[in-house]
Structures are given as structure tokens and as C-alpha cells.
Scaffold this motif. Structure first.
Motif, PDB file in Angstrom:
ATOM      1  N   TRP A  45      33.765  39.098  53.041  1.00 13.11           N
ATOM      2  CA  TRP A  45      34.807  40.090  53.277  1.00 13.11           C
ATOM      3  C   TRP A  45      35.990  39.613  54.113  1.00 13.11           C
ATOM      4  CZ3 TRP A  45      34.851  43.212  49.659  1.00 13.11           C
ATOM      5  CH2 TRP A  45      33.698  43.801  49.145  1.00 13.11           C
ATOM      6  N   TYR A  93      38.058  37.007  53.577  1.00  9.31           N
ATOM      7  CA  TYR A  93      39.203  36.638  52.729  1.00  9.31           C
ATOM      8  C   TYR A  93      39.903  37.868  52.164  1.00  9.31           C
ATOM      9  CZ  TYR A  93      41.755  34.026  49.108  1.00  9.31           C
ATOM     10  OH  TYR A  93      42.728  33.488  48.290  1.00  9.31           O
ATOM     11  N   PRO A  94      39.191  38.822  51.537  1.00  9.12           N
ATOM     12  CA  PRO A  94      39.887  40.037  51.078  1.00  9.12           C
ATOM     13  C   PRO A  94      40.519  40.831  52.224  1.00  9.12           C
ATOM     14  CG  PRO A  94      37.749  39.844  50.005  1.00  9.12           C
ATOM     15  CD  PRO A  94      37.789  38.806  51.086  1.00  9.12           C
ATOM     16  N   ARG A  97      44.316  41.312  51.436  1.00  7.92           N
ATOM     17  CA  ARG A  97      44.700  42.673  51.052  1.00  7.92           C
ATOM     18  C   ARG A  97      44.915  43.585  52.243  1.00  7.92           C
ATOM     19  NH1 ARG A  97      40.787  43.953  45.807  1.00  7.92           N
ATOM     20  NH2 ARG A  97      41.879  42.587  44.330  1.00  7.92           N
ATOM     21  N   ALA A 148      34.082  46.633  44.261  1.00  7.44           N
ATOM     22  CA  ALA A 148      33.823  45.968  45.540  1.00  7.44           C
ATOM     23  C   ALA A 148      32.336  45.957  45.870  1.00  7.44           C
ATOM     24  CB  ALA A 148      34.607  46.668  46.656  1.00  7.44           C
ATOM     25  N   LEU A 207      37.846  37.421  44.740  1.00  6.89           N
ATOM     26  CA  LEU A 207      38.846  38.073  43.895  1.00  6.89           C
ATOM     27  C   LEU A 207      38.740  37.581  42.450  1.00  6.89           C
ATOM     28  CD1 LEU A 207      41.911  38.032  46.339  1.00  6.89           C
ATOM     29  CD2 LEU A 207      40.213  39.840  45.969  1.00  6.89           C
ATOM     30  N   GLN A 216      42.182  48.306  47.604  1.00  7.87           N
ATOM     31  CA  GLN A 216      41.947  48.575  49.022  1.00  7.87           C
ATOM     32  C   GLN A 216      43.172  48.258  49.871  1.00  7.87           C
ATOM     33  OE1 GLN A 216      39.706  46.353  47.415  1.00  7.87           O
ATOM     34  NE2 GLN A 216      38.006  47.748  47.016  1.00  7.87           N
TER      35      GLN A 216
END
Length: 438
Positions: free
Chosen positions: A243, A245-246, A250, A49, A39, A383
Motif C-alpha cells: 500500500w 506505492y499507491p 494516488r 483494491a 497498479l 481512491q
């Protein structure tokens, strides 16, 4: 006559191994340093992304492309020289990454990091093969992967805390210094061989190198190892390297601290899985593919539960996903065990390099496709959970391809060994490993 100066598995062997594992641990930290920085990187470089994914894709592409050349270099120069070179490259790469503020320069730094990373793992495995008895090598290989995973722990919560305290430059510059320390440790502690003669550095012609590579590639056991590595490791690597962590923050609505803490779980789970897989491989080598298929099935099952769950999944389900998926790391080590089983020692470097490309090729494909699919699904907007579910469903494509190839080459590897090395095949049936000649 060659004399053994230090006993296999003795005190000196443990000291050499410890220095090698410390180098691998720091390398894993560098490899996963984007896991909680995604991030911040998107904001620092003002990228989408798919562009964010390219940091890891470039790094892993270079890593995968370097594996076979590294195998050849390892057979020529030995572990010590390659690990010292790797430490220098990792220091330079992370130092540069800490300072640059343009996207192309940052990509170049990650590419250099990929080169340094590529030199480490199979060099450490060569240390295990050189310094420990054959019967202990599967367990020691699993222990190497397991302890190296501590670097993944450091790349999560401690790295997140360092970003908060020291910012981008201070965090990555501080991490780079660790590679200077590993270089010194390798210089003074590692010896390529426990014997009284220096490492045999065979000067092969280009024709001989091509011949060795062709024989390693044509060996079905090598391809079984490659597809094992491909299928077991990409899901956990995609999650841990970029991917996860996001997705957790999110997509699943977790706090950044909670998400970073969850990324530690795969390493802790590996402390449980690693010894079990190593002991199983050493005791029942003929049946190693069953644990490979069980690892893949577990990941498929848990991702199916999470992706079909209405809305955000409960925390216990996410915990179970991460813990089950963590078996992929120890499972992928069996791919390297296949390389050792089905190739003579003269081709270990080349075969290990080929096998080790599998998981990283799958990972870079998955990471890149998830980034592209996220951009397609979100249309440039932030997202949401549906975007992540759509993108992460791409994993099923790779699982299907890999599982089919594992089943195919398991049959071919056994048949090839039975035809050309019947004694070795009978030993394998009796759950023993017979070193191959050739």
C-alpha cells in the motif's frame, strides 16, 4: 567425541553465511515484488483494491501458517535441504506468475511463493546460530536482516524499470531465474554444522513433537517475542509490500519514479538501525523491550502527523515517516532474540517459527483491512487522499493490541525465568545470556 572442523566465526562460517544471506536477499525480492506492480496487476487481472490486497494476503497467510511446521522440519532436516527446496519453489512460483493471466491462477502462484518464502528466514537464522559464537549472534542476526533488505531495494526502482523495459512476463520470469542461482550456491557452499558429524536429525514421535510445541508456546518469552514481532513490523511491511506505492502516487500525488525511490529508504535506514539494535541487544539484553516500545512509539507518532495533516503532507514529512517507520524491521528481530533467550536449543526451530508468525499475521490483517476499507471509502471510484487516510488509520487497532501484549508478557517472561531458572534470570539482570537446558 565431536570435533569442530571449522572455527566458529571463521572464513568458512562467513562463506556459509554469505550463501544463506544471498538466498534470503532473493527471497525478499520475490516477497516484495508486488510493491511496484500493484497498479499493473489491477489492470492485468481487472480487480478491485481488496482483490489486489488478496495477492499479498494469500502469500502471507501461507507464510504464517507454515512457520511452525517449518520449525519442525528445520530441526529434522537442517538449513541446507530447506533452502534448496525453497529455491525450487520460488523459481516455479515466479515463473508461473509471469505467465498466467487469470486471477485464480495468479493467486495460486502467490500461495506457492508463500510456501517457498516460509522456508528461508528461520533456516538462515539457524545458520547464524550454528556457525557463529553466541555473543556475536544478535549482531549477525541484525546484519542478516539488513542485507536481506537489499532485496527490497531491488523490488522497487529496478523492478519498476524492468516493468517499463521488459513488461510483466519478462520481469517476473527474470526474477525467477535468481532462485536457480541461489539453489546452486546453497548446494555447493552451505554445510549445516561446523562439526565433524552430520546434523543430528532427531526422529521424534508425534507425541514428542506436540510436547515440544506446547512447551515452546507456554513459555512467556516466546509469546513476548511473537507480540514484539507482531507490533513492530506490520506497519512497515504493509507500506513496503503493497500500500505504500499507491498511497504515495494516488494519495500524496507523487510521481511513480519518486514513489518507487522512496521505497528504497527503509532499507538504507536499516543500514543505520540494524547495527545499533544488534549491539544494544547484545550488551543490554534485559532492556531490549525499551527499544521495542520506542520503535512502536515512533511509528505511531509519525503516522499520526501524516494522517492529521490537512491534505497532502509535504515531502520532508513523508521522508521522515518512512525513515522512522524503518526501525520496525530491526526492532522485529528482537522478537527472534527473545525466542533464543527464553528457550533451550532443542526448541529453537519451533519457538522461532511461532515468533516469526507474529509480524506476518499482523501484516496480512492490516493489508487486507486497508484494501477493504479503501473499497468502502471510495465506493468503487479511484481512491483519493481521504480514502487512504481512513483506511490506514486501521493501524492503530493493531498497535494498541500489540503494545498491551508486549507489556503483559514482558512481566510474565521475567517472572517465569526468575522462578524456574533463577541462575539464568540473574545472568539476564547482569545483561548476560545463559543458554537454557531442557
Amino acid at each position: 567425541m565431536t570435533e569442530l572442523l571449522f572455527p566458529l566465526g571463521g572464513r568458512r562460517a562467513w562463506a556459509v553465511w554469505a550463501a544463506a544471506v544471498f538466498t534470503y536477499l532473493v527471497t525478499v525480492l520475490h516477497r516484495g515484488s508486488m510493491s511496484v506492480a500493484g497498479l499493473q496487476a489491477a489492470e492485468r487481472f481487472h480487480i478491485s483494491a481488496s482483490a489486489l490486497a488478496s495477492f499479498t494476503v494469500v502469500q502471507l497467510t501461507v507464510y504464517a501458517a507454515m512457520q511452525v511446521p517449518v520449525g519442525i522440519l528445520l530441526d529434522r532436516y537442517g538449513s541446507k535441504r530447506l533452502l534448496i527446496t525453497a529455491s525450487g519453489l520460488l523459481f516455479l512460483a515466479q515463473s508461473a506468475f509471469s505467465l498466467v493471466d487469470s486471477y485464480p491462477a495468479a493467486l495460486a502462484a502467490r500461495a506457492v511463493l508463500g510456501v517457498g518464502d516460509a522456508l528461508v528466514f528461520i533456516s538462515v537464522l539457524r545458520v547464524v546460530m550454528s556457525w557463529f559464537p553466541a555473543l556475536r549472534q544478535p549482531v549477525m542476526s541484525q546484519a542478516t536482516g539488513m542485507l536481506g533488505g537489499i532485496g527490497a531495494i531491488v523490488s522497487t526502482v529496478p523492478m519498476a524499470a524492468a516493468f517499463h523495459a521488459f513488461g510483466w512476463t519478462g520481469t517476473f520470469a527474470g526474477a525467477s531465474v535468481l532462485s536457480l542461482i541461489t539453489g546452486v550456491a546453497v548446494l555447493f557452499l552451505i554445510k549445516d554444522t561446523p562439526y565433524d558429524e552430520p546434523l543430528h536429525r532427531a526422529k521424534q514421535s508425534l507425541t514428542e513433537v506436540r510436547h515440544n510445541l506446547r512447551r515452546a508456546w507456554c513459555e512467556p518469552g516466546t509469546r513476548l517475542g511473537l507480540w514484539t514481532h507482531f507490533t513492530t513490523s506490520f506497519s512497515g511491511s504493509t507500506f513496503g509490500l503493497l500500500w505504500g506505492y499507491p498511497f504515495l502516487v494516488r494519495g500524496q500525488g507523487l510521481s511513480p519514479t519518486t514513489a518507487a525511490s522512496l521505497l528504497i529508504l527503509p532499507v538504507l535506514a536499516g543500514l543505520f538501525y540494524g547495527p545499533l539494535v544488534g549491539r544494544y541487544a547484545a550488551r543490554f539484553p534485559f532492556y531490549r523491550s525499551w527499544i521495542v516500545l520506542a520503535v512502536v512509539s515512533g511509528s505511531v507518532l509519525m503516522w499520526t502527523v501524516v494522517l492529521v495533516w490537512p491534505g497532502q503532507a509535504p515531502l520532508p514529512v513523508l521522508l521522515l515517516l518512512i525513515v522512522v517507520q524503518a526501525a520496525g524491521g530491526p526492532g522485529s528481530m528482537l522478537g527472534l532474540d527473545y525466542a533464543r533467550t527464553f528457550n533451550p536449543s532443542t526448541r529453537f526451530g519451533a519457538a522461532n517459527g511461532m515468533v516469526n508468525t507474529g509480524g506476518f499475521i499482523a501484516t496480512l490483517i492490516c493489508i487486507g483491512m486497508v484494501g477493504i476499507l479503501l473499497d468502502v471509502s471510495s465506493g468503487g471510484a479511484p481512491q483519493e487522499i481521504g480514502d487512504f487516510k481512513f483506511a490506514l488509520a486501521f493501524q492503530y487497532v493493531l498497535w494498541a493490541i500489540g503494545t498491551r501484549q508486549i507489556l503483559k508478557y514482558r512481566r510474565k517472561a521475567r517472572g517465569h525465568l526468575a522462578r524456574y531458572n533463577p541462575e539464568a534470570y540473574q545472568a539476564l539482570l547482569a545483561n548476560r545470556i545463559m543458554p537454557l537446558k531442557g
